[in-house]
Design a protein around this motif. Structure first.
Motif, PDB file in Angstrom:
ATOM      1  N   VAL A  93       8.663   8.035   2.770  1.00 42.91           N
ATOM      2  CA  VAL A  93       7.936   6.756   2.800  1.00 42.91           C
ATOM      3  C   VAL A  93       8.540   5.726   1.840  1.00 42.91           C
ATOM      4  CG1 VAL A  93       5.779   7.837   3.567  1.00 42.91           C
ATOM      5  CG2 VAL A  93       6.136   7.388   1.119  1.00 42.91           C
ATOM      6  N   GLN A  94       9.785   5.926   1.459  1.00 46.03           N
ATOM      7  CA  GLN A  94      10.426   4.930   0.593  1.00 46.03           C
ATOM      8  C   GLN A  94      10.570   3.595   1.314  1.00 46.03           C
ATOM      9  OE1 GLN A  94      11.266   5.297  -2.831  1.00 46.03           O
ATOM     10  NE2 GLN A  94       9.827   6.932  -2.311  1.00 46.03           N
ATOM     11  N   ALA A  95      10.349   2.523   0.561  1.00 43.30           N
ATOM     12  CA  ALA A  95      10.479   1.177   1.132  1.00 43.30           C
ATOM     13  C   ALA A  95      11.903   0.957   1.634  1.00 43.30           C
ATOM     14  CB  ALA A  95      10.141   0.133   0.076  1.00 43.30           C
ATOM     15  N   GLN A 111       4.691   2.229  -4.872  1.00 41.73           N
ATOM     16  CA  GLN A 111       5.805   1.290  -4.703  1.00 41.73           C
ATOM     17  C   GLN A 111       5.328  -0.156  -4.599  1.00 41.73           C
ATOM     18  OE1 GLN A 111       8.942   2.809  -1.785  1.00 41.73           O
ATOM     19  NE2 GLN A 111       7.253   4.219  -1.421  1.00 41.73           N
ATOM     20  N   CYS A 112       4.111  -0.374  -4.114  1.00 44.52           N
ATOM     21  CA  CYS A 112       3.716  -1.765  -3.874  1.00 44.52           C
ATOM     22  C   CYS A 112       2.713  -2.303  -4.889  1.00 44.52           C
ATOM     23  CB  CYS A 112       3.246  -1.983  -2.440  1.00 44.52           C
ATOM     24  SG  CYS A 112       1.696  -1.238  -2.012  1.00 44.52           S
ATOM     25  N   VAL A 129       7.779  -5.554  -3.354  1.00 48.68           N
ATOM     26  CA  VAL A 129       8.433  -4.827  -2.269  1.00 48.68           C
ATOM     27  C   VAL A 129       8.677  -5.717  -1.050  1.00 48.68           C
ATOM     28  CG1 VAL A 129       8.399  -2.816  -0.747  1.00 48.68           C
ATOM     29  CG2 VAL A 129       7.352  -2.670  -2.999  1.00 48.68           C
ATOM     30  N   TYR A 189      -1.592   5.957   8.588  1.00 46.33           N
ATOM     31  CA  TYR A 189      -1.481   6.623   7.287  1.00 46.33           C
ATOM     32  C   TYR A 189      -2.820   7.204   6.832  1.00 46.33           C
ATOM     33  CZ  TYR A 189       3.310   5.165   6.076  1.00 46.33           C
ATOM     34  OH  TYR A 189       4.671   5.007   6.025  1.00 46.33           O
ATOM     35  N   ARG A 232      -1.891  -4.811   3.041  1.00 50.34           N
ATOM     36  CA  ARG A 232      -1.167  -3.563   2.782  1.00 50.34           C
ATOM     37  C   ARG A 232      -1.796  -2.442   3.609  1.00 50.34           C
ATOM     38  NH1 ARG A 232       2.012  -6.489   1.670  1.00 50.34           N
ATOM     39  NH2 ARG A 232       3.149  -6.873  -0.264  1.00 50.34           N
ATOM     40  N   PHE A 260       7.579  -0.148   5.057  1.00 51.96           N
ATOM     41  CA  PHE A 260       7.224   1.271   4.956  1.00 51.96           C
ATOM     42  C   PHE A 260       7.215   1.836   6.376  1.00 51.96           C
ATOM     43  CE2 PHE A 260       5.405  -0.714   1.164  1.00 51.96           C
ATOM     44  CZ  PHE A 260       6.085   0.012   0.200  1.00 51.96           C
ATOM     45  N   TRP A 319      -0.274  10.056   2.309  1.00 51.91           N
ATOM     46  CA  TRP A 319       0.939   9.255   2.498  1.00 51.91           C
ATOM     47  C   TRP A 319       0.780   7.881   1.840  1.00 51.91           C
ATOM     48  CZ3 TRP A 319       0.626  10.287   8.501  1.00 51.91           C
ATOM     49  CH2 TRP A 319       0.744  11.664   8.730  1.00 51.91           C
ATOM     50  N   PRO A 360       2.078   7.539  -2.288  1.00 46.85           N
ATOM     51  CA  PRO A 360       3.444   7.149  -2.666  1.00 46.85           C
ATOM     52  C   PRO A 360       3.817   5.728  -2.219  1.00 46.85           C
ATOM     53  CG  PRO A 360       3.479   8.870  -0.970  1.00 46.85           C
ATOM     54  CD  PRO A 360       2.064   8.761  -1.443  1.00 46.85           C
ATOM     55  N   VAL A 361       3.139   5.184  -1.227  1.00 45.97           N
ATOM     56  CA  VAL A 361       3.356   3.772  -0.885  1.00 45.97           C
ATOM     57  C   VAL A 361       2.731   2.891  -1.960  1.00 45.97           C
ATOM     58  CG1 VAL A 361       2.737   1.913   0.731  1.00 45.97           C
ATOM     59  CG2 VAL A 361       3.583   4.106   1.601  1.00 45.97           C
ATOM     60  N   LEU A 369      -1.529   0.229   6.669  1.00 52.51           N
ATOM     61  CA  LEU A 369      -0.447   1.087   7.161  1.00 52.51           C
ATOM     62  C   LEU A 369      -0.985   1.919   8.315  1.00 52.51           C
ATOM     63  CD1 LEU A 369       0.246   2.172   3.540  1.00 52.51           C
ATOM     64  CD2 LEU A 369       2.031   1.046   4.887  1.00 52.51           C
TER      65      LEU A 369
END
Lengths: 262, 262
Positions: free
Chosen positions: B252-254, A61-62, B5, A50, A45, B237, A54, A57-58, A47
């Protein structure tokens, strides 16, 4: 599904994490995946580019919510490795002020550890990592050689402050830490220019750098969470020598990797 | 959870799959994980020593049932790579008769593709791979050098029959195939002894062998399932250059990795 049965080790960070599966660079993620094979899935994971601002918020989601966790394997180990971009010099869009970087790291930890969090996961063991030291000579030359040339965007002492902050927070929050900043700087004889032996471009790790990171991660796990060191885990599905040909189905049932047989 | 995700690419097979994350060997699994980073999680479900007979009850535990799939990311690509152990010579405990090997492979495919299967997963694209050719000179020397010495357990022509069977089944079942048997044999100039350039011990792939496998897998995906080639997938992402600092959470929404932006 994907990681059904087997729990996981999530590596969450920036490009230095994302690039950790590159075999030519002896990537630490690939090497961890190899030693944890059949024990924990090692999940990338990372990025590129990033910062923590940032990344949060990722992460939301993960990383599974408490509700989702009912249906999913557990993230047993979580490495959080940021700071290389947060420590850019303003007005870089990647810059995150030191105080905000610190509160972001604390927030990430609380997302996992606070019983009031949607993402509360009491079985997840957290490891922070410090950003690597910057070799501004190497980084400066790299950026100057681009078309058009780019000004130096990071400073040695500034990145060190971010690294020190990671250590302070690990101490305060009582989570484990991999101090790769210090490991690399000491391996370079405490000479900024000599860091080129461990960095490709003054910022990202090369094969020698990733080797140190790989060893440091396993060393930290062995010290802080020894029950999750790969040497202490069983394979979820038994080694083939234990398969009973007269009773195959029963003999290949998944086991808890953490129940060490006597 | 672990692969929340992001969908996945599951590599299911024997030791040649399990060892595919070894960076020193240029492991094909690690290399696939690198090019699929932020697109598909590449999951190691290699089981050293296993044949198809023992692999099936493991598959039934690690591939999600239809009920479980509701809560989980999707296995979009599934590589099934067996035959290196099934093709052992009787009375080896690993030996699976050719006819049974064939029916086991068909059964694995039907577990995923049959609407009546508990594991029915219509979005999973299957790739079979042939076992690599055996170098019996190299394998024989390796086994003879053990203490106590072990008799040769595999034969060149026999493994070839298993490889041919994999190709036949892929054709019958209309799934993709990676014919690494032929790729390696041709790279060795169709000389069994020359296979030592691609095998560590006459059976397992070395760095050069894994490199061919990595290229062959991507070539097959590009031909059979081009929509799942890494070059055709978006990062789930977004790249950091697309992060909107005034609207971070929304930016940053998937995304669906398979929705290619215009």
């Amino acid at each position: 599904m994907s990681t059904n049965v087997q729990n996981s080790f999530m590596l969450f960070g920036d490009s230095i994490t994302q690039g950790g599966w590159e075999t030519e660079m002896n990537g630490f993620g690939a090497k961890l995946a190899h030693v944890y094979a059949r024990k924990l899935d090692v999940i990338n994971r990372g990025l590129s580019g990033y910062n923590t601002e940032w990344g949060i918020p990722v992460f939301e989601q993960c990383f599974a919510t408490q509700e989702q966790q009912k249906h999913l394997p557990t993230v047993r180990l979580l490495l959080i490795w940021f700071g290389a971009n947060d420590s850019c010099i303003a007005p870089s869009p990647q810059y995150v002020p030191l105080v905000k970087f610190a509160s972001n790291l604390k927030h990430l930890i609380s997302l996992v550890q606070s019983p009031r969090s949607f993402y509360y996961s009491p079985k997840t063991r957290i490891i922070l990592a410090t950003p690597p030291p910057v070799n501004t000579y190497q980084r400066g030359a790299d950026l100057a050689g681009r078309n058009p040339p780019i000004q130096l965007d990071r400073e040695f002492e500034n990145t060190k402050m971010y690294a020190d902050t990671v250590k302070d927070i690990a101490h305060e929050e009582e989570v484990a830490v991999v101090d790769i900043w210090t490991k690399l700087y000491e391996a370079a004889g405490r000479e900024e220019r000599s860091l080129s032996a461990f960095l490709t471009d003054g910022l990202h790790l090369n094969g020698a750098g990733y080797k140190l990171m790989y060893e440091a991660v396993l060393e930290t796990i062995g010290t802080a969470y020894p029950e999750l060191h790969p040497d202490r885990l069983e394979m979820v599905f038994p080694p083939w020598g234990l398969v009973d040909r007269n009773n195959v189905v029963a003999s290949v049932q998944a086991r808890d990797a953490e129940v060490v047989s006597v």
